[in-house]
Design an enzyme around this catalytic site. Sequence first.
Site, PDB file in Angstrom:
ATOM      1  N   PHE A 129     -13.245  22.460   8.410  1.00 44.11           N
ATOM      2  CA  PHE A 129     -13.388  21.727   7.154  1.00 44.11           C
ATOM      3  C   PHE A 129     -14.632  20.848   7.217  1.00 44.11           C
ATOM      4  CE2 PHE A 129     -12.807  17.998   4.529  1.00 44.11           C
ATOM      5  CZ  PHE A 129     -12.280  18.525   3.352  1.00 44.11           C
ATOM      6  N   THR A 130     -15.467  20.930   6.213  1.00 42.75           N
ATOM      7  CA  THR A 130     -16.585  19.998   6.129  1.00 42.75           C
ATOM      8  C   THR A 130     -16.550  19.337   4.767  1.00 42.75           C
ATOM      9  OG1 THR A 130     -18.116  21.566   5.126  1.00 42.75           O
ATOM     10  CG2 THR A 130     -18.030  21.529   7.531  1.00 42.75           C
ATOM     11  N   ALA A 131     -17.188  18.188   4.741  1.00 42.25           N
ATOM     12  CA  ALA A 131     -17.214  17.455   3.472  1.00 42.25           C
ATOM     13  C   ALA A 131     -17.963  18.254   2.410  1.00 42.25           C
ATOM     14  CB  ALA A 131     -17.875  16.098   3.685  1.00 42.25           C
ATOM     15  N   ASP A 191      -5.891  24.667  11.915  1.00 38.04           N
ATOM     16  CA  ASP A 191      -5.890  23.384  11.193  1.00 38.04           C
ATOM     17  C   ASP A 191      -4.930  22.418  11.876  1.00 38.04           C
ATOM     18  OD1 ASP A 191      -5.881  21.314   9.458  1.00 38.04           O
ATOM     19  OD2 ASP A 191      -5.569  22.540   7.645  1.00 38.04           O
ATOM     20  N   ASP A 243      -5.553  -4.902   5.694  1.00 35.37           N
ATOM     21  CA  ASP A 243      -6.203  -4.837   6.987  1.00 35.37           C
ATOM     22  C   ASP A 243      -7.715  -4.935   6.885  1.00 35.37           C
ATOM     23  OD1 ASP A 243      -6.468  -2.419   5.793  1.00 35.37           O
ATOM     24  OD2 ASP A 243      -5.598  -1.235   7.423  1.00 35.37           O
ATOM     25  N   ASP A 279       0.846  -1.187   0.000  1.00 36.77           N
ATOM     26  CA  ASP A 279       0.000   0.000   0.000  1.00 36.77           C
ATOM     27  C   ASP A 279       0.881   1.237   0.000  1.00 36.77           C
ATOM     28  OD1 ASP A 279      -2.641  -0.899  -0.078  1.00 36.77           O
ATOM     29  OD2 ASP A 279      -2.452  -1.613   1.990  1.00 36.77           O
ATOM     30  N   GLU A 332      -1.214  18.314   7.254  1.00 41.02           N
ATOM     31  CA  GLU A 332      -1.069  19.173   6.083  1.00 41.02           C
ATOM     32  C   GLU A 332      -1.022  20.636   6.503  1.00 41.02           C
ATOM     33  OE1 GLU A 332      -3.199  16.642   6.187  1.00 41.02           O
ATOM     34  OE2 GLU A 332      -3.037  15.469   4.337  1.00 41.02           O
ATOM     35  N   SER A 336     -11.469  24.995   4.375  1.00 39.34           N
ATOM     36  CA  SER A 336     -11.469  25.501   5.744  1.00 39.34           C
ATOM     37  C   SER A 336     -10.883  26.907   5.704  1.00 39.34           C
ATOM     38  CB  SER A 336     -10.650  24.584   6.647  1.00 39.34           C
ATOM     39  OG  SER A 336      -9.311  24.541   6.177  1.00 39.34           O
ATOM     40  N   ARG A 344     -15.625  21.448   1.574  1.00 38.14           N
ATOM     41  CA  ARG A 344     -14.287  20.953   1.220  1.00 38.14           C
ATOM     42  C   ARG A 344     -13.247  22.071   1.250  1.00 38.14           C
ATOM     43  NH1 ARG A 344     -15.165  18.787  -4.078  1.00 38.14           N
ATOM     44  NH2 ARG A 344     -13.077  17.917  -4.111  1.00 38.14           N
TER      45      ARG A 344
END
Lengths: 562, 188, 671
Positions: C368-370, C339, C509, C302, C343, C375, C373
């Site tokens: 930040f919200t979905a 934040d 996993d 991965d 990142e 912040s 997208r």
Amino acid sequence: MNTEILGIIAMFGITFLLAIPLGKYIAKVYGGEKTFLDPIFIPLEKLFYKISGINPSKEMTWKQHLVALLSINLLWFLMSMAILMNMSWLPLNPDGNPSQSADLAFNTTISFLVNCNLQHYSGETGISYLGQMWLMFLQFVTAGIGMAAAAVVFKAFREKTTTQLGNFYNYFVKSCTRILLPISLIVAAVLVFEGTPMTFNGKDTITNLQGDTVQVSTGPVAAFVPIKHVGTNGGGFFGANGAHPLENPTYLTNMVEMIAQFIIPMAMVFAFGFFIRKRKFGWMIFGVMTIGFWLLAAPNIVMEMNGNPAIANMGIDISQGATEGKEVRIGAAASGFWSIVTTVISTGSINSMHDSSMPLSGMNELIAMMVNAFYGGVGAGILNIFIFIILAVFISGLMVGRTPEFMGKKIEAREMKIAMIIALAHPFLILGGTAIAAAFPSVGSVAISNPGHHGFSQMLYEYTSSAANNGSGFEGLGDNTLFWNISTGIVLLLGRFLPIIGPVAIAGLLAEKKFIPESAGTLKTDTSTFGIMIFAVIAIIAALSFFPALALGPIAEYFSLK
Amino acid sequence: MKKEILPAIKLTAVLVVLLMVVYPMIVWGMAQFAPNNGKGKVIENNGKKYYSNVGQIFNDDKYFWSRPSAVDYNAAGSGGSNKGASNEEYLATVQARIDSFLVHNPEVKKSEIPVDIVTASGSGLDPHISVQAANVQVKRIAKIRGIEESQIKQLILDNTEKPVLGLFGPERINVLKINLALDNFNKL
Amino acid sequence: MSNNKNTSLFQPELLNEAFKQSFVKLNPKIMFRNPVMFTVWIGTLVMLFVSLWTLFGATGQGSFAYNFIVFVILFLTLLFANFAEAIAEARGKAQADSLRKTREETPAKLENGKTISSAQLKKGDVFICVAGDVIPTDGEIIEGLATIDESAITGESAPVIREAGGDKSSVTGGTKVLSDKIKVVVTTQPGESFLDKMIALVEGASRQKTPNEIALTILLAGFTLVFIIVTVTLKPFADYANTPITIAAFISLFVCLIPTTIGGLLSAIGIAGMDRALRANVITKSGKAVETAGDIDVLLLDKTGTITIGNRKATNFYAANGVDQEQLVKAAVLSSLADETPEGKSIIELAGINPSTIKIENPRYIKFTAETRSSGIEYGSTRIRKGASDAIKNLVEKADNIFPSEIAERVKTISSNGGTPLVVSENEKVLGVVELQDIIKPGIQERFERLRKMGIKTVMVTGDNPLTAKFIAEKAGVDDFIAEAKPEDKMNYIRKEQSEGRLVAMMGDGTNDAPALAQADVGVAMNSGTQAAKEAGNMVDLDNDPTKLIEVVEIGKQLLMTRGTLTTFSIANDVAKYFAIIPALFIASIPALKGLNIMNLHSPESAILSAVIFNAIIIPLLIPLALKGVAYKPIGASALLRRNLFIYGLGGVIVPFVGIKLIDMAVSLFM
């Protein structure tokens, strides 16, 4: 340079130079590719198959191959017993030689059936011309059998994953017609012009210069001798085999016969490389075999040329070497060279009496047969070295941290089991046979003609020669007895068919397995390092199995010869 | 296995024809072009025929001796002594031969006797001796035949067979040929 | 992953146990499993009788003392071989025990409020853990979320989050809940956890020979048979030569020649392989899995966590035309103040501004919200946003401003270089772009290079788009990649490679990974993964460390190499032993053979004793090597073979010559 040494260099060099193109030719024959002899042989073979009701393009599995191989051998066994036990009244018996007893016929039959040609009879007195011609037939076909078995192994490694390993009869017939027959004809042409007889008249009677009357045995020798060598059979037309001045009249015939026996075993190695499209692998095997060969041959040449120290002590000139049992026209060097060629490639024809070789020369001859894979007999050599390769692959595969694989196929328990049985069979037959002969002096060691260590070597040699399907002997052994005929007969049988069945089975099993592509972590089997590994495996197995026996025989004789 | 037997029988039959009949006939045919029609090389001398390749017994002092033979040059059979190099009995035999040679050739020094003349060949029918084995017999033959040693030496030179192409193999003397030459030179 | 790792090979407490076991294992039923040592066992028994026989007056067999010494040495040979196996077992067991100890006798609170001992928990039981509890046994969270300290198992001190549903739902017995409350269902019967299974494997009860071990045993049995033939036939040979040979000499010759060195160490090597895996915190479900690991041709890895350190980092600020670079940097920093993501932190780091120096009145942080997208931060009339380029584009265009073309261009370039662009806007005007880049783990290129030299192809699996994936794959030096990978892609890739004959290893996993883990030849499940994943794989990594695969492969190779090299060594030893024993056997009646006594040994008896002593002590001397394994060097198969052939083949020929000579010199002092 010494002309005797030059002669050896020439024999080896010419064989080597001819073996490469011959190898290419053999690979083409088994691969069904076009060759220059096609116009003659394609119609001939078609006729053969038509008469026999054989479809040469029907593919067989390894088991079917073995069934076909064993069936036809069984047939020849029965035919041979019938002929040898009834020769006295059958045609082509101008000398009125007797039929063979059942046990001698058993021994002779097995011996020629297994491409060994151990002879417990003498050609001049023990067999009719019909018998000789029949044995000559066996010399062709048994060589063909060995080559066909090798071809099955070739085929198994050419394809990635397959159960179809070609047609047995196709390989067998082609081996006889396209390889053995043409070479034999070439050799025969040289022989007849050099003075080897080709006649169906019986013994000739002459008065010699001193006025005595002697008989001279002749016969269809020039037909018999070529295939005896080309097929690495080795059985002599005469008792003295290749030392006989009618079988091997000149140094030139000696060279030709040497090349004749040496060339197919060498060419088969190259043929393997060409056939599986891995030439480098072929060269690697050739390298291993050649080094092993010279490690045995060079000391023999030197020891035979140096002569017997016990005779040197008598104060005469031994600059000609160990001449006992050797012919002047051939000389000590070429005799020493031949003694190893004939033992490594399982021909067993002799141009000097091995019984009278120097002790350590005798040991080298024994080792050559104990290894039996430095070139080896036609076809059989490839099969024998294959077992050593499998063992070497297994150990060295582990040493590089991978479960062992050969030509992209994993070597697992089943293959190891077969390989070990075959590797075991050889010391078992040799040491077991000799032990029985030594333990029962009334039937076994009674036959020896030399006292002490050399007498022991005579017995050891006989079983080694039988197990290796070689056919040469320490000929002083009085071996035409029930015990020796039967016991060596059994050893001969097992010594032949186990090493055919085993490798063919392993190759067949491996061919069925999934092909694993090569990566940087894969053990490369065409490198000199792997060559060293094979050599080490051969040396260790041979040395470890036979060292005590050799110590009691030739080594003890060597140290006591002052 | 049963299925394979019938083709095996038929195939054997055709191969017998090819390998036991046709092949020897071809060789026989070739032999018809060879010396003596392939019945072995012979020498005709005084109306008598000898096989040049088959050694003969020569133990008469007037002839060059041939090598000892385990079969006494009886060409109906063949074979060597098969004695091991360390065999005491064998070594005694060799010693006896040396002694005997010295008795018959008193002028020869022991160290000059070449080993081939006191050891048996492999076939028992060796037609040759080494050049040195001829040389050590010169004095004896010259004396018996009453001819010059140099003339015999010349015979030896004339009868020395050279290596193949002058390169390969030993020099040797064909005992029968040189003895015939001896007889033709000086008939006793 | 560095706790409970004992680097010392022989701990005193283990030695005791191993000594005891060495004798227990003399039971012929156990010995029979090892054909090589079983023949030694018989030989020892014979020597016991012969010694007694000589004690009671047998003649022609040498003195009682001599026979008895041979018996003792053979007996020691057996003990040494047993000890090798026992110490390997003891080490493995101790390692596993120390892992298991942590979870024994922990109280478990059941759903109904009752508290029972962890040992009583059965599969299907549900228990509850709250902050401060030690989790009593392995299970799967069915409700809730918790931070858990797994350092007892993994040695990693940072707490991890485990929650119901999804791929991080497994908890391990012995770990500690730090916060929150979870409801856990027991997934294994008592005594059937992976660790239990592993202990059973090590203990030998359920240890089965691996295919390669079987093949090697056949080889060794074959060699043993050869020497049975050699020794048995020697009797008539010697009789023929009028050489009496004592029974002691026969047995000594035989024992010295058969491959006792490898025969005695073979099972220890296998156990040590599993043990080494365990020391790397990998639980193997079979010895075969370790062996197979050595053969792996293809490694599926991965991207995240293996090739790149999990998080992206800011690497560049690109200001829009007409915007001051400083203004962009400042805006980016401001937007990242609240934040907490790596990142965000990396932006501040890149800007090189200490956030505490920035004083802003009444800041309002936009999370930040979905949906958005993005912040940001608002203070006064300033509205700063940072986010995905299309989110900011939306925002900007809604306010009738233009999204600058050079920024659109820049965004594309960054993507194709494997980066992630974050666009920053102030008051709905684009200021510029922050470039985030995946950070390739330091040293990973070298590891891949090493794998390539081992002949292993590495394949990166990532959810990234092919462009980004290709870029990272090239940069990290992997051989191939699967981009926008779905679970079935992994499966298909594995199938394809396998159909071409390659062996594939992968790590996974999630439940999604289970089929692929099962399909792979070596499937390593992370301990944090779902139960399904752990069941499907044949190894479980307690550290959840994706680079562990590489270690596992090396452990497998070491295992095979140790077998191969010790076999070679063992067989090569025979040459010297022959030169010691053969002259000793015959010298009395065939004096000529003293020429073979090239080591110039003192007497026939001392020669034979030296050979058997050497044969015996070489076993314990090689135990450390058997347990540690032969070092693997990725230098290519041929070079590796050359090296090992030189060290263990040639060494195997030379060492016993020296060893036997030295022992003989010592022995001859007493004779």
